[in-house]
Design an enzyme around this catalytic site. Structure first.
Site, mmCIF file in Angstrom:
data_model
loop_
_atom_site.group_PDB
_atom_site.id
_atom_site.type_symbol
_atom_site.label_atom_id
_atom_site.label_comp_id
_atom_site.label_asym_id
_atom_site.label_seq_id
_atom_site.Cartn_x
_atom_site.Cartn_y
_atom_site.Cartn_z
ATOM 1 C CB THR A 49 -1.023 -0.050 1.168
ATOM 2 O OG1 THR A 49 -1.937 1.054 1.004
ATOM 3 C CG2 THR A 49 -0.381 0.048 2.535
ATOM 4 C CE LYS A 74 -1.683 0.450 -3.336
ATOM 5 N NZ LYS A 74 -3.109 0.678 -3.577
ATOM 6 C CG ASP A 113 -5.267 -1.423 -5.748
ATOM 7 O OD1 ASP A 113 -5.889 -1.980 -4.823
ATOM 8 O OD2 ASP A 113 -4.187 -0.820 -5.564
HETATM 9 P P1 NDP Z 1 -2.153 9.116 -2.773
HETATM 10 O O1 NDP Z 1 -1.484 9.663 -1.576
HETATM 11 O O2 NDP Z 1 -1.362 8.487 -3.842
HETATM 12 O O3 NDP Z 1 -2.993 10.332 -3.469
HETATM 13 C C1 NDP Z 1 -3.755 11.228 -2.700
HETATM 14 C C2 NDP Z 1 -4.595 12.113 -3.600
HETATM 15 O O4 NDP Z 1 -5.422 12.920 -2.764
HETATM 16 C C3 NDP Z 1 -3.760 13.079 -4.455
HETATM 17 O O5 NDP Z 1 -4.405 13.277 -5.678
HETATM 18 C C4 NDP Z 1 -3.784 14.364 -3.604
HETATM 19 O O6 NDP Z 1 -3.632 15.545 -4.344
HETATM 20 C C5 NDP Z 1 -5.222 14.297 -3.078
HETATM 21 N N1 NDP Z 1 -5.387 15.115 -1.875
HETATM 22 C C6 NDP Z 1 -4.906 14.861 -0.629
HETATM 23 N N2 NDP Z 1 -5.273 15.838 0.221
HETATM 24 C C7 NDP Z 1 -5.987 16.742 -0.524
HETATM 25 C C8 NDP Z 1 -6.625 17.976 -0.221
HETATM 26 N N3 NDP Z 1 -6.590 18.496 1.014
HETATM 27 N N4 NDP Z 1 -7.289 18.620 -1.211
HETATM 28 C C9 NDP Z 1 -7.334 18.105 -2.459
HETATM 29 N N5 NDP Z 1 -6.747 16.928 -2.811
HETATM 30 C C10 NDP Z 1 -6.074 16.260 -1.855
HETATM 31 O O7 NDP Z 1 -3.285 8.141 -2.232
HETATM 32 P P2 NDP Z 1 -4.062 6.949 -2.988
HETATM 33 O O8 NDP Z 1 -4.432 7.406 -4.347
HETATM 34 O O9 NDP Z 1 -3.322 5.695 -2.853
HETATM 35 O O10 NDP Z 1 -5.355 6.820 -2.071
HETATM 36 C C11 NDP Z 1 -6.336 7.840 -2.054
HETATM 37 C C12 NDP Z 1 -7.552 7.392 -1.270
HETATM 38 O O11 NDP Z 1 -8.123 6.226 -1.820
HETATM 39 C C13 NDP Z 1 -7.242 7.056 0.195
HETATM 40 O O12 NDP Z 1 -8.258 7.603 0.978
HETATM 41 C C14 NDP Z 1 -7.285 5.550 0.263
HETATM 42 O O13 NDP Z 1 -7.744 5.111 1.507
HETATM 43 C C15 NDP Z 1 -8.290 5.235 -0.837
HETATM 44 N N6 NDP Z 1 -8.030 3.922 -1.437
HETATM 45 C C16 NDP Z 1 -9.023 2.975 -1.400
HETATM 46 C C17 NDP Z 1 -8.835 1.750 -1.976
HETATM 47 C C18 NDP Z 1 -9.944 0.748 -1.921
HETATM 48 O O14 NDP Z 1 -9.667 -0.437 -2.135
HETATM 49 N N7 NDP Z 1 -11.162 1.155 -1.671
HETATM 50 C C19 NDP Z 1 -7.572 1.399 -2.640
HETATM 51 C C20 NDP Z 1 -6.600 2.470 -2.658
HETATM 52 C C21 NDP Z 1 -6.834 3.674 -2.061
HETATM 53 P P3 NDP Z 1 -2.163 16.218 -4.528
HETATM 54 O O15 NDP Z 1 -1.512 15.479 -5.654
HETATM 55 O O16 NDP Z 1 -2.483 17.627 -4.873
HETATM 56 O O17 NDP Z 1 -1.427 16.068 -3.238
#
Ligand code: NDP
Length: 288
Positions: free
Chosen positions: A67, A71, A108
């Site tokens: 995770t 990844k 995923d």
């Molecule tokens: P990453 O850390 O790779 O990406 C996070 C994303 O959230 C980025 O696009 C980031 O934008 C954005 N972000 C974070 N904070 C803010 C904010 N305050 N305002 C706007 N955008 C924000 O995480 P993942 O993609 O791996 O995971 C994201 C979510 O998905 C998590 O909550 C995780 O729990 C969930 N998830 C669920 C899965 C499932 O099986 N259901 C599988 C994988 C993930 P920026 O680039 O600008 O920082």
């Protein structure tokens, strides 16, 4: 615990909130398998050592989930990638083979598609909007671009716009991303015309998190899918429900990716009764 017990687990940092141990230990108990699934919180500087140890005969870890934030970072430590993981450019499942080779898979992407299929959402010719451009968006975009039931369009917005460009450039080197269009503001997503809105950001995880979307953009002909599953209903999903939209959280995706990981490790199809138990414990624990 017996250190010689067959072990599976999840590496990441942090990992303590992961529901994967609950899901997989339930499966092992149901299958009558003497194995355990553990959390492996790993600092980046410990990755190399961890993977070196994984190859040793004395190591009883036979499979892993991966995770945030590893990844993509685990790929150089693996011997080979399954074709989908190679095209996505990210691995969330590792199999250690009998001859101690490490093979990376991505479950995923198919996990998300399996949940959409369960929701009876047909992607063909649909207009899709995505919030976020992190690791989970990478898997979803690649999956949506690869399926034969090709959507009409995928519009994507991210707070840090430069990250979309980097992500798309990378995916486009292996996948036809011609249907994907990055936008600079939420308003340009055209949510009013979209059939599916997917939140892949972590906004909504914490109490009091704001919502990126204005209520007036939502409508009753859209499926709003939030990858977050804890809380079960983020502010975005609450708002979407109030406008009459269909909603889903990411628990189904978590469940399906877990089933697929287990099948890769065990090399068998998991029976329905075992799957039902795995889903039930996930539903139960997120219902509190
Ligand atoms: P990453 O850390 O790779 O990406 C996070 C994303 O959230 C980025 O696009 C980031 O934008 C954005 N972000 C974070 N904070 C803010 C904010 N305050 N305002 C706007 N955008 C924000 O995480 P993942 O993609 O791996 O995971 C994201 C979510 O998905 C998590 O909550 C995780 O729990 C969930 N998830 C669920 C899965 C499932 O099986 N259901 C599988 C994988 C993930 P920026 O680039 O600008 O920082």
């Amino acid at each position: 615990m017996d250190s010689h017990q067959t072990t599976y687990g999840i590496i990441g940092y942090p990992v303590k909130h992961s529901l994967s141990p609950l899901m997989h230990n339930t499966a092992f108990a149901e299958l009558g398998v003497d194995a355990t699934y553990k959390l492996f919180p790993l600092k980046e500087e410990d990755l190399k050592n961890f993977f070196e140890n994984l190859r040793k005969e004395s190591n009883f870890i036979f499979g892993l989930n991966v995770t945030v934030p590893y990844k993509e970072k685990v790929i150089p430590y693996l011997d080979s990638l399954a074709p989908l993981a190679q095209r996505v450019g990210a691995v969330n499942t590792i199999v250690r083979t009998k001859d101690r080779k490490l093979v990376g898979y991505n479950t995923d992407a198919p996990g998300f598609l399996a949940h959409l299929a369960e929701l009876k959402f047909n992607l063909k010719d649909k207009r899709i909007t995505i919030l976020g451009a992190g690791g989970s968006a990478r898997a979803l975009i690649a999956a949506l671009c690869l399926i034969p039931e090709r959507p009409q369009s995928i519009r994507i917005y991210n707070r840090t716009s430069s990250k979309i460009g980097d992500l798309l450039k990378d995916i486009a080197s292996r996948v036809d991303t011609s249907i994907v269009e990055p936008v600079m503001s939420v308003d340009d997503l055209n949510i009013e015309l979209a059939d599916l809105l997917i939140n892949t950001t972590s906004l909504g995880l914490k109490e009091g998190d704001p919502c990126l979307i204005d209520e007036h953009l939502l409508h009753s002909n859209i499926l709003v899918y939030d990858l977050i599953y804890n809380p079960r209903e983020t502010p975005l999903l609450k708002m979407a429900k109030a406008t009459g939209a269909q909603t889903a959280n990411g628990l189904g995706m978590l469940y399906y990716q877990g089933i697929l990981s287990l099948q890769h490790w065990a090399g068998i199809q998991v029976q329905e009764e075992v799957k039902n138990k795995m889903r039930a414990v996930l539903e139960e624990v997120t219902n509190d």
